[in-house]
Motif scaffolding. Sequence first.
Motif, PDB file in Angstrom:
ATOM      1  N   UNK A  24       0.815  -1.201   0.000  1.00 32.73           N
ATOM      2  CA  UNK A  24       0.000   0.000   0.000  1.00 32.73           C
ATOM      3  C   UNK A  24       0.857   1.262   0.000  1.00 32.73           C
ATOM      4  N   UNK A  25       2.007   1.206   0.627  1.00 30.35           N
ATOM      5  CA  UNK A  25       2.899   2.362   0.618  1.00 30.35           C
ATOM      6  C   UNK A  25       3.397   2.661  -0.797  1.00 30.35           C
ATOM      7  N   UNK A  26       3.600   1.641  -1.606  1.00 28.48           N
ATOM      8  CA  UNK A  26       4.022   1.846  -2.990  1.00 28.48           C
ATOM      9  C   UNK A  26       2.892   2.409  -3.854  1.00 28.48           C
ATOM     10  N   UNK A  27       1.664   2.068  -3.526  1.00 30.08           N
ATOM     11  CA  UNK A  27       0.516   2.523  -4.306  1.00 30.08           C
ATOM     12  C   UNK A  27      -0.015   3.879  -3.844  1.00 30.08           C
ATOM     13  N   UNK A  28       0.347   4.335  -2.676  1.00 33.28           N
ATOM     14  CA  UNK A  28      -0.214   5.551  -2.096  1.00 33.28           C
ATOM     15  C   UNK A  28      -0.063   6.776  -3.012  1.00 33.28           C
ATOM     16  N   UNK A  29       1.108   7.060  -3.609  1.00 35.17           N
ATOM     17  CA  UNK A  29       1.194   8.255  -4.470  1.00 35.17           C
ATOM     18  C   UNK A  29       0.277   8.172  -5.694  1.00 35.17           C
ATOM     19  N   UNK A  30       0.166   6.997  -6.283  1.00 33.46           N
ATOM     20  CA  UNK A  30      -0.681   6.838  -7.467  1.00 33.46           C
ATOM     21  C   UNK A  30      -2.162   6.957  -7.105  1.00 33.46           C
ATOM     22  N   UNK A  31      -2.526   6.405  -5.956  1.00 27.30           N
ATOM     23  CA  UNK A  31      -3.914   6.521  -5.509  1.00 27.30           C
ATOM     24  C   UNK A  31      -4.255   7.974  -5.193  1.00 27.30           C
ATOM     25  N   UNK A  32      -3.307   8.728  -4.655  1.00 23.80           N
ATOM     26  CA  UNK A  32      -3.536  10.141  -4.358  1.00 23.80           C
ATOM     27  C   UNK A  32      -3.764  10.925  -5.649  1.00 23.80           C
ATOM     28  N   UNK A  33      -2.942  10.684  -6.670  1.00 26.79           N
ATOM     29  CA  UNK A  33      -3.108  11.371  -7.958  1.00 26.79           C
ATOM     30  C   UNK A  33      -4.455  11.020  -8.575  1.00 26.79           C
ATOM     31  N   UNK A  34      -4.833   9.747  -8.535  1.00 24.85           N
ATOM     32  CA  UNK A  34      -6.111   9.313  -9.077  1.00 24.85           C
ATOM     33  C   UNK A  34      -7.273   9.960  -8.334  1.00 24.85           C
ATOM     34  N   UNK A  35      -7.165  10.059  -7.013  1.00 24.49           N
ATOM     35  CA  UNK A  35      -8.226  10.676  -6.218  1.00 24.49           C
ATOM     36  C   UNK A  35      -8.353  12.167  -6.527  1.00 24.49           C
ATOM     37  N   UNK A  36      -7.251  12.844  -6.723  1.00 22.86           N
ATOM     38  CA  UNK A  36      -7.293  14.272  -7.046  1.00 22.86           C
ATOM     39  C   UNK A  36      -7.944  14.479  -8.408  1.00 22.86           C
ATOM     40  N   UNK A  37      -7.579  13.688  -9.408  1.00 23.04           N
ATOM     41  CA  UNK A  37      -8.195  13.812 -10.726  1.00 23.04           C
ATOM     42  C   UNK A  37      -9.694  13.501 -10.667  1.00 23.04           C
ATOM     43  N   UNK A  38     -10.066  12.493  -9.913  1.00 21.60           N
ATOM     44  CA  UNK A  38     -11.476  12.132  -9.794  1.00 21.60           C
ATOM     45  C   UNK A  38     -12.252  13.249  -9.113  1.00 21.60           C
ATOM     46  N   UNK A  39     -11.681  13.849  -8.076  1.00 25.16           N
ATOM     47  CA  UNK A  39     -12.334  14.949  -7.364  1.00 25.16           C
ATOM     48  C   UNK A  39     -12.506  16.158  -8.280  1.00 25.16           C
ATOM     49  N   UNK A  40     -11.465  16.493  -9.049  1.00 29.00           N
ATOM     50  CA  UNK A  40     -11.563  17.630  -9.961  1.00 29.00           C
ATOM     51  C   UNK A  40     -12.608  17.384 -11.047  1.00 29.00           C
ATOM     52  N   UNK A  78     -15.265  15.442 -10.826  1.00 21.94           N
ATOM     53  CA  UNK A  78     -16.605  15.437 -10.241  1.00 21.94           C
ATOM     54  C   UNK A  78     -17.075  16.842  -9.886  1.00 21.94           C
ATOM     55  N   UNK A  79     -16.173  17.764  -9.647  1.00 20.56           N
ATOM     56  CA  UNK A  79     -16.536  19.140  -9.337  1.00 20.56           C
ATOM     57  C   UNK A  79     -16.779  19.980 -10.590  1.00 20.56           C
ATOM     58  N   UNK A  80     -16.671  19.380 -11.752  1.00 24.99           N
ATOM     59  CA  UNK A  80     -16.883  20.131 -12.986  1.00 24.99           C
ATOM     60  C   UNK A  80     -15.622  20.829 -13.458  1.00 24.99           C
ATOM     61  N   UNK A 130      -9.632  21.468 -16.300  1.00 28.06           N
ATOM     62  CA  UNK A 130      -8.323  21.503 -15.653  1.00 28.06           C
ATOM     63  C   UNK A 130      -7.581  20.183 -15.873  1.00 28.06           C
ATOM     64  N   UNK A 131      -8.337  19.087 -15.743  1.00 26.24           N
ATOM     65  CA  UNK A 131      -7.740  17.771 -15.978  1.00 26.24           C
ATOM     66  C   UNK A 131      -7.287  17.661 -17.426  1.00 26.24           C
TER      67      UNK A 131
END
Length: 125
Positions: A10-26, A28-30, A34-35
């Motif tokens: 999970x420590x190896x996947x954490x940076x990639x999951x963070x980037x994916x979550x930020x893109x998904x959040x952006x 979903x907010x319309x 920006x993406x």
Amino acid sequence: MSLKSLQLSLENLRPWLTVLAVFWLLASLGLGWLVNSLLIIVGFFMLTPVVAFFGFRWWLQRNLVTDQCPVCNYEFTGLNNSQLQCPNCGEALSVKQGHFQRFTPEGTIDVTAIEIPTKSLEEKS
């Protein structure tokens, strides 16, 4: 699988999951624009070195000249419209229109001497 090995993966996947979550959040907010602009910038930075490489090769093919030194007939390479020195005899040369020429200051007349054998003069007399 132990808990410790699960934490390491999970420590190896954490940076990639963070980037994916930020893109998904952006998205979903319309803020899809920006993406999209970030993806265009990343694509531009990946494409620029390829275009620069082929552009440099094209420029080099047009400006690289291989010719012989007019003094010692040593063959070497130089760039078009530049001044250089023969690596064999040290003569100052300029590259013009795809050929090496002796570099002479303005107003100097370059003369080529031709040897005339004496026998041919005596035979004609």
